[in-house]
Design an enzyme around this catalytic site. Sequence first.
Site, PDB file in Angstrom:
ATOM      1  N   PHE A   1      29.623  32.071 142.201  1.00 44.91           N
ATOM      2  CA  PHE A   1      30.647  32.526 143.435  1.00 44.91           C
ATOM      3  C   PHE A   1      30.000  32.854 144.609  1.00 44.91           C
ATOM      4  O   PHE A   1      28.977  32.949 144.688  1.00 44.91           O
ATOM      5  CB  PHE A   1      31.689  33.314 142.817  1.00 44.91           C
ATOM      6  CG  PHE A   1      32.938  33.520 143.568  1.00 44.91           C
ATOM      7  CD1 PHE A   1      33.711  32.444 143.825  1.00 44.91           C
ATOM      8  CD2 PHE A   1      33.177  34.631 144.481  1.00 44.91           C
ATOM      9  CE1 PHE A   1      34.748  32.452 144.714  1.00 44.91           C
ATOM     10  CE2 PHE A   1      34.293  34.613 145.141  1.00 44.91           C
ATOM     11  CZ  PHE A   1      35.270  33.551 145.423  1.00 44.91           C
ATOM     12  N   ASP A   2      30.845  32.566 145.690  1.00 48.81           N
ATOM     13  CA  ASP A   2      30.140  32.648 146.941  1.00 48.81           C
ATOM     14  C   ASP A   2      29.475  34.121 147.237  1.00 48.81           C
ATOM     15  O   ASP A   2      28.308  34.331 147.752  1.00 48.81           O
ATOM     16  CB  ASP A   2      31.093  32.561 148.155  1.00 48.81           C
ATOM     17  CG  ASP A   2      32.817  33.146 148.117  1.00 48.81           C
ATOM     18  OD1 ASP A   2      32.619  34.234 147.229  1.00 48.81           O
ATOM     19  OD2 ASP A   2      33.454  33.127 149.030  1.00 48.81           O
TER      20      ASP A   2
ATOM     21  N   ASP B   1      29.189  37.191 134.735  1.00 47.97           N
ATOM     22  CA  ASP B   1      29.949  37.508 135.692  1.00 47.97           C
ATOM     23  C   ASP B   1      31.624  37.348 135.223  1.00 47.97           C
ATOM     24  O   ASP B   1      32.105  36.406 134.980  1.00 47.97           O
ATOM     25  CB  ASP B   1      29.879  36.422 136.875  1.00 47.97           C
ATOM     26  CG  ASP B   1      30.781  36.646 138.060  1.00 47.97           C
ATOM     27  OD1 ASP B   1      31.799  37.345 138.005  1.00 47.97           O
ATOM     28  OD2 ASP B   1      30.466  36.196 139.311  1.00 47.97           O
TER      29      ASP B   1
ATOM     30  N   TYR C   1      35.027  65.428 142.451  1.00 48.60           N
ATOM     31  CA  TYR C   1      33.988  64.509 143.168  1.00 48.60           C
ATOM     32  C   TYR C   1      32.959  63.958 141.929  1.00 48.60           C
ATOM     33  O   TYR C   1      32.501  62.729 141.826  1.00 48.60           O
ATOM     34  CB  TYR C   1      33.036  65.034 143.939  1.00 48.60           C
ATOM     35  CG  TYR C   1      32.049  64.310 144.638  1.00 48.60           C
ATOM     36  CD1 TYR C   1      32.116  63.778 145.836  1.00 48.60           C
ATOM     37  CD2 TYR C   1      30.680  64.219 144.152  1.00 48.60           C
ATOM     38  CE1 TYR C   1      31.276  62.999 146.390  1.00 48.60           C
ATOM     39  CE2 TYR C   1      29.768  63.460 144.757  1.00 48.60           C
ATOM     40  CZ  TYR C   1      29.938  62.744 146.133  1.00 48.60           C
ATOM     41  OH  TYR C   1      29.028  62.068 146.520  1.00 48.60           O
TER      42      TYR C   1
ATOM     43  N   HIS D   1      32.326  31.589 155.533  1.00 46.26           N
ATOM     44  CA  HIS D   1      33.585  30.881 155.655  1.00 46.26           C
ATOM     45  C   HIS D   1      35.018  31.895 155.982  1.00 46.26           C
ATOM     46  O   HIS D   1      35.935  31.698 156.381  1.00 46.26           O
ATOM     47  CB  HIS D   1      34.067  30.125 154.246  1.00 46.26           C
ATOM     48  CG  HIS D   1      33.802  31.122 153.147  1.00 46.26           C
ATOM     49  ND1 HIS D   1      32.522  31.517 152.925  1.00 46.26           N
ATOM     50  CD2 HIS D   1      34.511  31.841 152.467  1.00 46.26           C
ATOM     51  CE1 HIS D   1      32.547  32.477 151.888  1.00 46.26           C
ATOM     52  NE2 HIS D   1      33.792  32.571 151.430  1.00 46.26           N
TER      53      HIS D   1
ATOM     54  N   ALA E   1      34.627  38.324 136.078  1.00 44.64           N
ATOM     55  CA  ALA E   1      35.932  38.560 136.751  1.00 44.64           C
ATOM     56  C   ALA E   1      37.100  38.178 135.790  1.00 44.64           C
ATOM     57  O   ALA E   1      38.020  38.753 135.857  1.00 44.64           O
ATOM     58  CB  ALA E   1      35.836  37.851 138.086  1.00 44.64           C
TER      59      ALA E   1
ATOM     60  N   LYS F   1      40.735  41.094 139.419  1.00 46.04           N
ATOM     61  CA  LYS F   1      41.387  39.767 138.832  1.00 46.04           C
ATOM     62  C   LYS F   1      41.874  40.146 137.424  1.00 46.04           C
ATOM     63  O   LYS F   1      43.126  40.767 137.366  1.00 46.04           O
ATOM     64  CB  LYS F   1      40.124  38.898 138.538  1.00 46.04           C
ATOM     65  CG  LYS F   1      39.863  38.030 139.798  1.00 46.04           C
ATOM     66  CD  LYS F   1      38.828  38.689 140.607  1.00 46.04           C
ATOM     67  CE  LYS F   1      38.209  37.782 141.679  1.00 46.04           C
ATOM     68  NZ  LYS F   1      37.233  38.722 142.637  1.00 46.04           N
TER      69      LYS F   1
HETATM   70  C1  LIG Z   1      33.501  34.904 139.635  1.00 44.65           C
HETATM   71  C2  LIG Z   1      33.646  36.027 140.642  1.00 44.65           C
HETATM   72  N1  LIG Z   1      32.672  36.801 140.755  1.00 44.65           N
HETATM   73  C3  LIG Z   1      32.522  37.632 141.938  1.00 44.65           C
HETATM   74  C4  LIG Z   1      33.480  37.961 142.658  1.00 44.65           C
HETATM   75  C5  LIG Z   1      33.471  38.945 143.616  1.00 44.65           C
HETATM   76  O1  LIG Z   1      34.320  40.051 143.262  1.00 44.65           O
HETATM   77  P1  LIG Z   1      35.034  40.982 144.563  1.00 44.65           P
HETATM   78  O2  LIG Z   1      35.923  40.125 145.458  1.00 44.65           O
HETATM   79  O3  LIG Z   1      35.874  41.920 144.027  1.00 44.65           O
HETATM   80  O4  LIG Z   1      33.844  41.587 145.422  1.00 44.65           O
HETATM   81  C6  LIG Z   1      34.569  37.033 142.722  1.00 44.65           C
HETATM   82  C7  LIG Z   1      35.967  37.194 143.439  1.00 44.65           C
HETATM   83  O5  LIG Z   1      36.239  36.794 144.324  1.00 44.65           O
HETATM   84  C8  LIG Z   1      34.645  36.058 141.778  1.00 44.65           C
HETATM   85  O6  LIG Z   1      35.626  35.060 141.496  1.00 44.65           O
END
Ligand SMILES: Cc1ncc(COP(=O)(O)O)c(C=O)c1O
Length: 462
Positions: A124-125, A215, A72, A452, A217, A258
């Site tokens: 990103f969303d 960010d 843990y 969405h 990813a 990613k």
């Molecule tokens: C640029 C970017 N930031 C953040 C995220 C969020 O990551 P997660 O889907 O692992 O929560 C994503 C992915 O969908 C992304 O493409």
Amino acid sequence: MAKFIPEPYRIKMVEPIKMTTREHREAAIKEADYNLFRLKGEDVYVDTLTDSGTNAMSDAQWSALMMGDEAYAGAKSYFKLVEAAQDIFGYGYIQPVHQGRAAEKVLFPSFLEKGKYAIANLFFDTTRAHVELAGARCLEACNPEASDSSLRAPFKGNMDVARMEEIIREKGPENIGLVVMTITNNSAGGQPVSLQNMREVAALCQKYHIHLNIDAARYAENAMFVKMREPECKDMSIKEIIRAFFDLADTFTMSAKKDTIVNMGGLIGVKDENAPYILKIKANCISFEGFYTYGGLNGRDLEALAVGLYEGLDENWLRYRIGTMEYFGERLDEYGIPYQSPAGGHGIFLDAAKFYPQLPYYEFPGQVLAIELYKECGLRACDIGSYMIGNDPDTGKQLKSINEFTRLAIPRRVYTQSHYDMVIEAINEVWKRRESIRRGYKITWEPPILRHFQASLTPIEE
Ligand SMILES: Cc1ncc(COP(=O)(O)O)c(C=O)c1O
């Protein structure tokens, strides 16, 4: 003729895919209320809904799973992951979390609250959602080149630095809680950010004392683009380029699903190991994710992540990855099909506004094209446009996206050239009959945030 770079790996295990008829797909998408997120995965032939967590792990990662220490607190696997991440990014504090949006949820409240703003080269969303959930508002300053899909510029993902400074002056530097550099810039089509642009953004953040977060990813794909396109970096290793970027920021949030080639995982990095907000990160992590040495992940996930961090930096892999997108783009060029060009790092972003200039943004051209492609060949793609962006959180009015894309995000190490060729032929069929589409879709139900993923849609009758 477009050239396909051979894969730098071979296949050891296969997963059968169900074949479906057009009739079956038309019924399935209707049943899903025309929302591709609500389709059953088994009704999809080639799934490019996302490149996130859909990657094939290597034999080394599968064997690392067996070494997972499930303690843990203070598991061996945690220390292995921290050591790998510190080696690559050079940051003092590393926090595992279960995915990218968890990193945002845990970190952002240290810098954002009601009355504050975050600025990005595009959010990103989920990142947008977590800025708003923290009570703040999003402002964007994207390179204007990104809104012209036919313009072949090397760094369309850059921040518009002049616009960024204007926003800082307009709102007052004390009200800007955070600047977010998204590398690569997903919403702009997986387009890269140059090291030069990163330096300029960091200099502005220093000038106005604003916190700079990456960010991260798709940081490895971004580094490969920088190596290929930015002359001063051509002789640097991928790791050196990554270091050059991360040295300029204060923190990073990362979806490891990613470029780190795992099915689940995320990270937060803090450059200064003595930063006072690390205490808040740990506290939020314990509340939302789990104890800070596992952050919502299994010990075995931490192991796979530690291996994936290094595999994701392999230059032969990255050359193949970028080469696949270039092949895809060149084949679309042969048919004159519009997409965000040059091709991005993790996928192809078809320019749905050019497929369907007869449709207004509020009839969601990107979603229309995604549905047409599904019906044509069982491909699952998604809208990266006005349908995804949603409504203004203050007025409730539909926002207009700078682009109306249909994104084909390519999972890593999963599909072969013949899958891509089949998809390209299907895109061409849909392109040839683009003028037959007269109306788009309307939303019949939507949740207040990140609509969405769940909304219901229906075709608008002529
Ligand atoms: C640029 C970017 N930031 C953040 C995220 C969020 O990551 P997660 O889907 O692992 O929560 C994503 C992915 O969908 C992304 O493409």
